[in-house]
Scaffold this motif. Sequence first.
Motif, PDB file in Angstrom:
ATOM      1  N   GLU A  54      35.555  45.474  39.898  1.00 12.95           N
ATOM      2  CA  GLU A  54      35.523  45.145  38.464  1.00 12.95           C
ATOM      3  C   GLU A  54      36.323  46.141  37.641  1.00 12.95           C
ATOM      4  OE1 GLU A  54      31.810  44.782  36.364  1.00 12.95           O
ATOM      5  OE2 GLU A  54      31.088  43.298  37.776  1.00 12.95           O
ATOM      6  N   GLY A  55      36.564  47.331  38.197  1.00 14.90           N
ATOM      7  CA  GLY A  55      37.214  48.408  37.439  1.00 14.90           C
ATOM      8  C   GLY A  55      38.707  48.199  37.287  1.00 14.90           C
ATOM      9  N   PRO A  56      39.309  48.970  36.369  1.00 20.96           N
ATOM     10  CA  PRO A  56      40.746  48.810  36.037  1.00 20.96           C
ATOM     11  C   PRO A  56      41.696  49.062  37.200  1.00 20.96           C
ATOM     12  CG  PRO A  56      39.800  50.742  34.937  1.00 20.96           C
ATOM     13  CD  PRO A  56      38.656  49.990  35.533  1.00 20.96           C
ATOM     14  N   THR A  57      41.255  49.850  38.196  1.00 21.43           N
ATOM     15  CA  THR A  57      42.115  50.169  39.353  1.00 21.43           C
ATOM     16  C   THR A  57      42.587  48.898  40.061  1.00 21.43           C
ATOM     17  OG1 THR A  57      40.693  52.081  39.638  1.00 21.43           O
ATOM     18  CG2 THR A  57      42.231  51.625  41.421  1.00 21.43           C
ATOM     19  N   TYR A  58      41.739  47.871  40.058  1.00 19.05           N
ATOM     20  CA  TYR A  58      42.051  46.657  40.821  1.00 19.05           C
ATOM     21  C   TYR A  58      42.599  45.516  39.947  1.00 19.05           C
ATOM     22  CZ  TYR A  58      40.198  48.910  44.878  1.00 19.05           C
ATOM     23  OH  TYR A  58      40.027  49.796  45.917  1.00 19.05           O
ATOM     24  N   ASP A  59      42.790  45.784  38.640  1.00 18.23           N
ATOM     25  CA  ASP A  59      43.291  44.723  37.747  1.00 18.23           C
ATOM     26  C   ASP A  59      44.624  44.138  38.224  1.00 18.23           C
ATOM     27  OD1 ASP A  59      41.087  44.895  36.130  1.00 18.23           O
ATOM     28  OD2 ASP A  59      42.077  45.997  34.511  1.00 18.23           O
ATOM     29  N   GLY A  60      45.542  45.022  38.636  1.00 18.57           N
ATOM     30  CA  GLY A  60      46.871  44.565  39.085  1.00 18.57           C
ATOM     31  C   GLY A  60      46.778  43.653  40.297  1.00 18.57           C
ATOM     32  N   GLN A  61      45.889  44.019  41.226  1.00 19.92           N
ATOM     33  CA  GLN A  61      45.696  43.199  42.430  1.00 19.92           C
ATOM     34  C   GLN A  61      45.095  41.838  42.065  1.00 19.92           C
ATOM     35  OE1 GLN A  61      43.907  45.459  45.593  1.00 19.92           O
ATOM     36  NE2 GLN A  61      43.856  43.723  46.979  1.00 19.92           N
ATOM     37  N   MET A  62      44.141  41.851  41.120  1.00 21.00           N
ATOM     38  CA  MET A  62      43.528  40.587  40.673  1.00 21.00           C
ATOM     39  C   MET A  62      44.583  39.678  40.031  1.00 21.00           C
ATOM     40  SD  MET A  62      40.469  40.950  41.689  1.00 21.00           S
ATOM     41  CE  MET A  62      40.628  42.316  42.808  1.00 21.00           C
ATOM     42  N   VAL A  63      45.452  40.264  39.218  1.00 23.75           N
ATOM     43  CA  VAL A  63      46.530  39.504  38.566  1.00 23.75           C
ATOM     44  C   VAL A  63      47.415  38.842  39.623  1.00 23.75           C
ATOM     45  CG1 VAL A  63      48.665  39.724  37.193  1.00 23.75           C
ATOM     46  CG2 VAL A  63      46.547  40.830  36.412  1.00 23.75           C
ATOM     47  N   ASN A  64      47.802  39.605  40.643  1.00 25.75           N
ATOM     48  CA  ASN A  64      48.642  39.060  41.718  1.00 25.75           C
ATOM     49  C   ASN A  64      47.956  37.903  42.442  1.00 25.75           C
ATOM     50  OD1 ASN A  64      50.724  40.856  41.242  1.00 25.75           O
ATOM     51  ND2 ASN A  64      50.017  42.341  42.749  1.00 25.75           N
ATOM     52  N   LEU A  65      46.666  38.074  42.744  1.00 23.19           N
ATOM     53  CA  LEU A  65      45.918  37.024  43.454  1.00 23.19           C
ATOM     54  C   LEU A  65      45.789  35.759  42.602  1.00 23.19           C
ATOM     55  CD1 LEU A  65      43.130  39.255  45.037  1.00 23.19           C
ATOM     56  CD2 LEU A  65      44.876  37.973  46.299  1.00 23.19           C
ATOM     57  N   ILE A  66      45.541  35.945  41.308  1.00 26.63           N
ATOM     58  CA  ILE A  66      45.408  34.795  40.397  1.00 26.63           C
ATOM     59  C   ILE A  66      46.735  34.035  40.305  1.00 26.63           C
ATOM     60  CG2 ILE A  66      45.048  34.124  37.961  1.00 26.63           C
ATOM     61  CD1 ILE A  66      43.018  36.567  37.852  1.00 26.63           C
ATOM     62  N   LEU A  67      47.835  34.775  40.156  1.00 31.96           N
ATOM     63  CA  LEU A  67      49.152  34.116  40.031  1.00 31.96           C
ATOM     64  C   LEU A  67      49.552  33.412  41.329  1.00 31.96           C
ATOM     65  CD1 LEU A  67      51.049  36.822  37.958  1.00 31.96           C
ATOM     66  CD2 LEU A  67      50.310  34.581  37.154  1.00 31.96           C
ATOM     67  N   GLU A  68      49.215  34.024  42.446  1.00 36.03           N
ATOM     68  CA  GLU A  68      49.492  33.419  43.762  1.00 36.03           C
ATOM     69  C   GLU A  68      48.724  32.097  43.897  1.00 36.03           C
ATOM     70  OE1 GLU A  68      48.575  35.056  48.075  1.00 36.03           O
ATOM     71  OE2 GLU A  68      49.468  36.611  46.805  1.00 36.03           O
ATOM     72  N   PHE A  69      47.460  32.122  43.472  1.00 40.51           N
ATOM     73  CA  PHE A  69      46.606  30.920  43.535  1.00 40.51           C
ATOM     74  C   PHE A  69      47.169  29.820  42.621  1.00 40.51           C
ATOM     75  CE2 PHE A  69      42.741  28.593  42.011  1.00 40.51           C
ATOM     76  CZ  PHE A  69      42.407  27.997  43.213  1.00 40.51           C
ATOM     77  N   ILE A  70      47.599  30.217  41.415  1.00 38.57           N
ATOM     78  CA  ILE A  70      48.158  29.240  40.465  1.00 38.57           C
ATOM     79  C   ILE A  70      49.387  28.542  41.065  1.00 38.57           C
ATOM     80  CG2 ILE A  70      49.433  29.024  38.261  1.00 38.57           C
ATOM     81  CD1 ILE A  70      47.456  31.183  37.157  1.00 38.57           C
ATOM     82  N   SER A  71      50.212  29.330  41.764  1.00 45.58           N
ATOM     83  CA  SER A  71      51.426  28.749  42.338  1.00 45.58           C
ATOM     84  C   SER A  71      51.119  27.719  43.412  1.00 45.58           C
ATOM     85  CB  SER A  71      52.357  29.840  42.874  1.00 45.58           C
ATOM     86  OG  SER A  71      51.766  30.434  44.007  1.00 45.58           O
ATOM     87  N   SER A  72      49.871  27.741  43.942  1.00 52.11           N
ATOM     88  CA  SER A  72      49.493  26.787  44.983  1.00 52.11           C
ATOM     89  C   SER A  72      48.869  25.507  44.406  1.00 52.11           C
ATOM     90  CB  SER A  72      48.482  27.434  45.938  1.00 52.11           C
ATOM     91  OG  SER A  72      47.198  27.509  45.328  1.00 52.11           O
ATOM     92  N   LEU A  73      48.623  25.506  43.096  1.00 50.70           N
ATOM     93  CA  LEU A  73      47.939  24.351  42.495  1.00 50.70           C
ATOM     94  C   LEU A  73      48.895  23.174  42.278  1.00 50.70           C
ATOM     95  CD1 LEU A  73      45.719  26.192  39.845  1.00 50.70           C
ATOM     96  CD2 LEU A  73      44.990  25.241  42.032  1.00 50.70           C
TER      97      LEU A  73
END
Length: 222
Positions: A203-222
Amino acid sequence: MSSTRESCKIESKGGISLDARIYRPTAGDSNATLIAVLVHPYSVLGGCQGLMNGIARGLADRGLTAVTFDMRGVGKSTGRASITGFSEVDDVVSVCKWASQNLSAPRLLLVGSSAGAPIAGSAVDQIEEVVGYVSLGYPFGLTASILFGRHHKNILQSPKPKLFVMGTKDGFTSVKQLENKLKNAAGRTQTHLIEGVSHFQMEGPTYDGQMVNLILEFISSL
């Protein structure tokens, strides 16, 4: 690419006013047909939209408009928080409907963090424009299920594409519990495990960048 942030008020069911923020890319929106609506962690334990700021800004910096909001009883939003998160489902539905009408987005992605994941999951099939769902640390474990267990079937039975992201050291849900819950889920269901990471670390800011990458990767598969 840089982004801008603006604040607005959105009305929820029962005349409740929700404090929201819209993060937009400054240079032409590279994904103008889809907007991400982010649902913050458990209000009762201090969850608020500020915790979603890093992910929202990260998405906007990469060309995707993102909306965050304080659920009822949090920050400047009126009303009272509920213990099980069922009243808050109305807040998610209201924000999604507002976003699709006012931000002219034909498609929405719902992203829920921690207790925001079951709340967002219960809203998914109530909103036609929602085309996918991302859970960041869904609390499927036994203790959390006392509060959120009645939300589970709503997302597990949804035919819409789903991505469940979790740390392997999540204190609320074990990897085995996650796998057991998802084995009979409807529709396309993906998981992404982050090795050695706890619930609150993720949940912390350290992992925000990784979450952004995962979300964008998922969007590209929709």
